[in-house]
Design an enzyme around this catalytic site. Structure first.
Site, short mmCIF file in Angstrom:
data_model
loop_
_atom_site.label_atom_id
_atom_site.label_comp_id
_atom_site.label_asym_id
_atom_site.label_seq_id
_atom_site.Cartn_x
_atom_site.Cartn_y
_atom_site.Cartn_z
N GLU A 110 0.84 -1.28 -0.07
CA GLU A 110 0.03 -0.02 -0.11
C GLU A 110 0.83 1.37 0.00
OE1 GLU A 110 -3.85 -1.94 1.96
OE2 GLU A 110 -2.84 -0.56 3.31
N CYS A 123 3.40 8.53 1.33
CA CYS A 123 3.97 7.52 2.47
C CYS A 123 3.96 5.95 1.70
CB CYS A 123 2.83 7.42 3.33
SG CYS A 123 3.14 6.15 4.88
N CYS A 130 6.34 -6.69 7.85
CA CYS A 130 7.17 -6.41 8.56
C CYS A 130 7.37 -7.21 9.77
CB CYS A 130 7.00 -4.99 9.27
SG CYS A 130 8.32 -4.32 10.36
N CYS A 134 6.00 -4.98 16.39
CA CYS A 134 5.47 -3.76 17.22
C CYS A 134 4.07 -4.10 17.49
CB CYS A 134 5.58 -2.43 16.88
SG CYS A 134 7.29 -2.04 16.35
N CYS A 137 1.02 -2.22 15.87
CA CYS A 137 0.94 -2.02 14.55
C CYS A 137 0.54 -3.28 13.57
CB CYS A 137 2.23 -1.94 13.93
SG CYS A 137 2.65 -1.65 12.48
N SER A 215 11.95 6.38 8.05
CA SER A 215 11.36 6.16 9.42
C SER A 215 11.87 4.85 9.98
CB SER A 215 10.02 6.34 9.60
OG SER A 215 9.49 6.11 10.86
N CYS A 358 -1.41 5.58 9.77
CA CYS A 358 -0.41 4.93 10.27
C CYS A 358 -0.51 3.56 10.96
CB CYS A 358 0.47 5.79 11.28
SG CYS A 358 0.94 7.30 10.80
N1 SAH Z 1 8.71 0.83 10.20
C1 SAH Z 1 8.95 2.21 10.57
C2 SAH Z 1 8.15 3.04 9.49
C3 SAH Z 1 6.85 2.52 9.21
S1 SAH Z 1 5.69 2.59 10.63
C4 SAH Z 1 8.91 2.70 11.84
O1 SAH Z 1 8.27 1.79 12.74
O2 SAH Z 1 9.24 3.64 12.15
C5 SAH Z 1 5.31 4.36 10.59
C6 SAH Z 1 4.62 5.01 11.90
O3 SAH Z 1 3.60 4.54 12.18
C7 SAH Z 1 5.75 4.42 13.16
O4 SAH Z 1 5.98 5.55 13.92
C8 SAH Z 1 4.87 3.59 13.85
O5 SAH Z 1 5.19 3.29 14.86
C9 SAH Z 1 3.57 4.15 13.54
N2 SAH Z 1 2.53 3.32 13.93
C10 SAH Z 1 2.52 1.85 13.67
N3 SAH Z 1 1.22 1.27 14.07
C11 SAH Z 1 0.15 2.46 14.40
C12 SAH Z 1 -0.96 2.45 14.54
N4 SAH Z 1 -1.84 1.37 14.94
N5 SAH Z 1 -1.60 3.74 15.03
C13 SAH Z 1 -0.71 4.71 15.15
N6 SAH Z 1 0.72 4.96 14.55
C14 SAH Z 1 1.25 3.41 14.31
FE1 SF4 Z 2 7.21 -2.66 11.37
FE2 SF4 Z 2 7.24 0.24 11.91
FE3 SF4 Z 2 5.08 -1.54 12.13
FE4 SF4 Z 2 7.00 -1.70 14.07
S1 SF4 Z 2 5.79 0.05 13.74
S2 SF4 Z 2 5.84 -3.68 13.06
S3 SF4 Z 2 8.82 -1.47 12.56
S4 SF4 Z 2 5.96 -1.26 10.51
#
Ligand code: SAH
Ligand code: SF4
Length: 381
Positions: A110, A123, A130, A134, A137, A215, A358
Site C-alpha cells: 500500500e 507514504c 514487517c 511492534c 501495529c 522512519s 499509520c
Molecule cells: N517501520 C517504520 C516505518 C513504518 S511505521 C517505523 O516503525 O518507524 C510508521 C509509523 O507508524 C511508526 O512511527 C509507527 O510506530 C506508527 N504506527 C504503527 N502502527 C500504528 C498505529 N496502529 N497507530 C498509529 N501509529 C502507528
Molecule cells: Fe514494523 Fe514499523 Fe509496524 Fe514496528 S511500527 S511493526 S517497525 S512497520
C-alpha cells in the site's frame, strides 16, 4: 535475475522477455552511468534517461527524442520502465488517497498520499509486511513476507505522481516522501539506500534531503550506515522513554535499548546543520504510555537534543488490545513536553475511513511462513 543489456541486434525470438529486462526504476545514477559505460555509451546518456523518466514521467523509450534511434532500440530490447499494476484505489473524504499495488510474487503493498495545505506527502512501503512485531501495529502483526527491491520502492513514487495527474516538470504534487508505509526500511537497507538517492537526485525526483524521511524503529547499526551513505531526514519510532515499556511495545528494543538508540541519534545529527533534527514518533496508547510521568521522562531523555516529538493518536485495527488516548491526555502530554522546551506536534489522523492511517496498512501478505523478528538477524556484520 540476469541484467542483460545486449540483444538489440538479436532476432526477435531471442529477445529477453519483458520481465527479464532490467527495470530502470531500480538503478540510481551511479549504477546507470556505470552500465552505460560498460556498453560503450557515454555515461551522461544515463542522466538524460533519468530526466525523461523522473522529470517528465516518460516510460516509453521511443518517446525519448534526444536519444539516437539505435540507443532507443537497444534500451527497448534490454530494459523497461515498469510501474506496478494497480489492484485497488480508495479516496478518503479528507483527500487522502490509497493505492494497493501489485508487486512480484503475488504480493500487494500500500502507498498513501496525504495532501495538506502547503505540501503533499507520499507514504511509501519498503517491505511486504514487517518482522519487527511492534505490538500496536497491524503491519507488524502480519509478519514479514519479503523485502521490496529498489525498483518496487521507487516505482511507488512514480506511479503516484502519474496517478495524481500533475505535470512532472512544473508542478510538484508530491513534495515529501516518507518511508512510513509497510515495513522497516532499515531492515531492507540495500534496496532502500539507492531509492533514497533516486528520490533526492536532481535528475531523479529532485526532492531535497529534508523532504525525504526514513522512519525506523531503531536499527542502530543501519542508522550509522545511513548517516555515512546519504544525507536524509530521519524519524525514530520511540513510543516509550524507558526500556521496560519499550521492550513491550517495540521488541527490537531488546537488541538496541533506549540508551544505545539515543547515542545513535546523537551520532546521526552530530556535525550536521543546526536545522537537522530527528522527529521522534510516539504513538498515544490509552493508559499504556500516555501518562504525565512518562511525558516528563521523555522530556528528560530528549533534553538538549535536536528533537521534535510527533504524537500519533493510535489507529485501531481488528483484534488490537489497545485504545487511542483521550484527546485531553494527548494535549496534556504535549503541554508537558512544550513546557520543557521540546517541540511537540500531534499528528492529525488522516485517511482512517479508508484504513490508510499509520499502522493500518496491511496490503495482502500471502504467505504461510511469516517471519518474525526472532528469525531474522538484524545486527550489521
Ligand atoms: N517501520 C517504520 C516505518 C513504518 S511505521 C517505523 O516503525 O518507524 C510508521 C509509523 O507508524 C511508526 O512511527 C509507527 O510506530 C506508527 N504506527 C504503527 N502502527 C500504528 C498505529 N496502529 N497507530 C498509529 N501509529 C502507528
Ligand atoms: Fe514494523 Fe514499523 Fe509496524 Fe514496528 S511500527 S511493526 S517497525 S512497520
Amino acid at each position: 535475475m540476469a541484467e542483460r543489456w545486449e540483444g538489440a541486434n538479436a532476432p526477435v525470438s531471442r529477445l529477453p522477455s519483458p520481465v527479464s529486462r532490467v527495470n530502470l526504476f531500480g538503478m540510481d545514477r551511479e549504477r546507470l552511468r556505470a552500465r552505460f559505460a560498460e556498453i560503450g555509451e557515454k555515461p551522461w546518456r544515463a542522466d538524460q534517461i533519468m530526466q525523461w523518466i523522473y522529470r517528465r514521467g516518460v516510460d516509453d523509450f521511443g518517446a525519448m527524442s534526444n536519444l539516437a534511434k539505435d540507443l532507443r532500440m537497444r534500451l527497448e530490447a534490454s530494459c523497461r520502465v515498469a510501474p506496478p499494476e494497480l489492484l485497488g484505489e480508495q479516496k478518503s473524504v479528507d483527500g487522502t488517497r490509497k493505492w494497493v499495488l501489485k508487486v512480484g510474487g503475488g504480493q500487494a503493498i500500500e502507498t498513501v498520499f496525504i495532501p495538506d495545505k502547503e505540501r503533499g506527502t507520499l507514504c511509501i512501503s519498503s517491505q511486504v509486511g514487517c518482522a519487527m512485531d511492534c505490538s500496536f501495529c497491524s503491519t507488524g502483526q502480519q509478519g514479514l513476507n519479503r523485502n521490496l527491491d529498489t525498483a518496487e520502492i521507487v516505482a511507488q513514487v512514480w506511479f503516484a505522481a502519474k496517478a495524481l495527474g500533475g505535470n512532472f516538470q512544473t508542478e510538484r504534487v508530491i513534495s515529501n516522501v516518507v518511508f512510513m508505509g509497510m515495513g522497516e526500511p532499515l531492515a531492507n537497507y540495500g534496496a532502500v539506500l539507492p531509492a533514497v538517492k533516486i528520490l533526492q537526485d536532481d535528475f531523479g525526483f529532485g526532492l531535497s534531503k529534508r523532504r525525504v524521511t526514513v522512519s525506523t524503529s531503531g536499527l542502530v547499526p543501519f542508522m550509522d550506515r545511513l548517516r555515512q551513505d546519504v544525507d536524509t531526514a530521519l524519524a525514530v519510532s520511540l513510543h516509550a522513554p524507558d526500556d521496560a515499556l519499550r521492550d513491550e511495545l517495540v521488541p527490537i528494543n531488546r537488541k538496541y535499548p533506549v540508551a544505545e538508540l539515543m547515542d545513535a541519534c546523537r551520532r546521526y545529527t552530530a556535525g550536521r546543520d543546526h536545522k537537522m533534527h530527528i522527529v521522534y514518533e510516539y504513538v498515544m496508547l490509552d493508559g499504556v504510555n500516555d501518562s504525565p510521568a512518562l511525558a516528563r521522562d521523555l522530556a528528560r531523555l530528549l533534553n538538549g537534543m535536536p528533537a521534535k516529538v510527533n504524537l500519533i493518536p493510535f489507529n485501531p485495527f481488528p483484534e488490537t488490545r489497545y485504545r487511542r488516548s483521550k484527546p485531553e491526555a494527548i494535549d496534556a502530554f504535549a503541554g508537558i513536553l512544550r513546557g520543557k522546551n521540546i517541540l511537540a506536534t500531534t499528528r492529525r489522523t488522516r485517511g482512517d475511513d479508508i484504513d490508510a492511517a499509520c499502522g493500518q496498512l496491511v496490503g495482502k501478505v500471502h504467505n504461510k511462513q511469516k517471519r518474525r523478528l526472532s528469525d531474522i538477524p538484524v545486527r550489521a556484520a
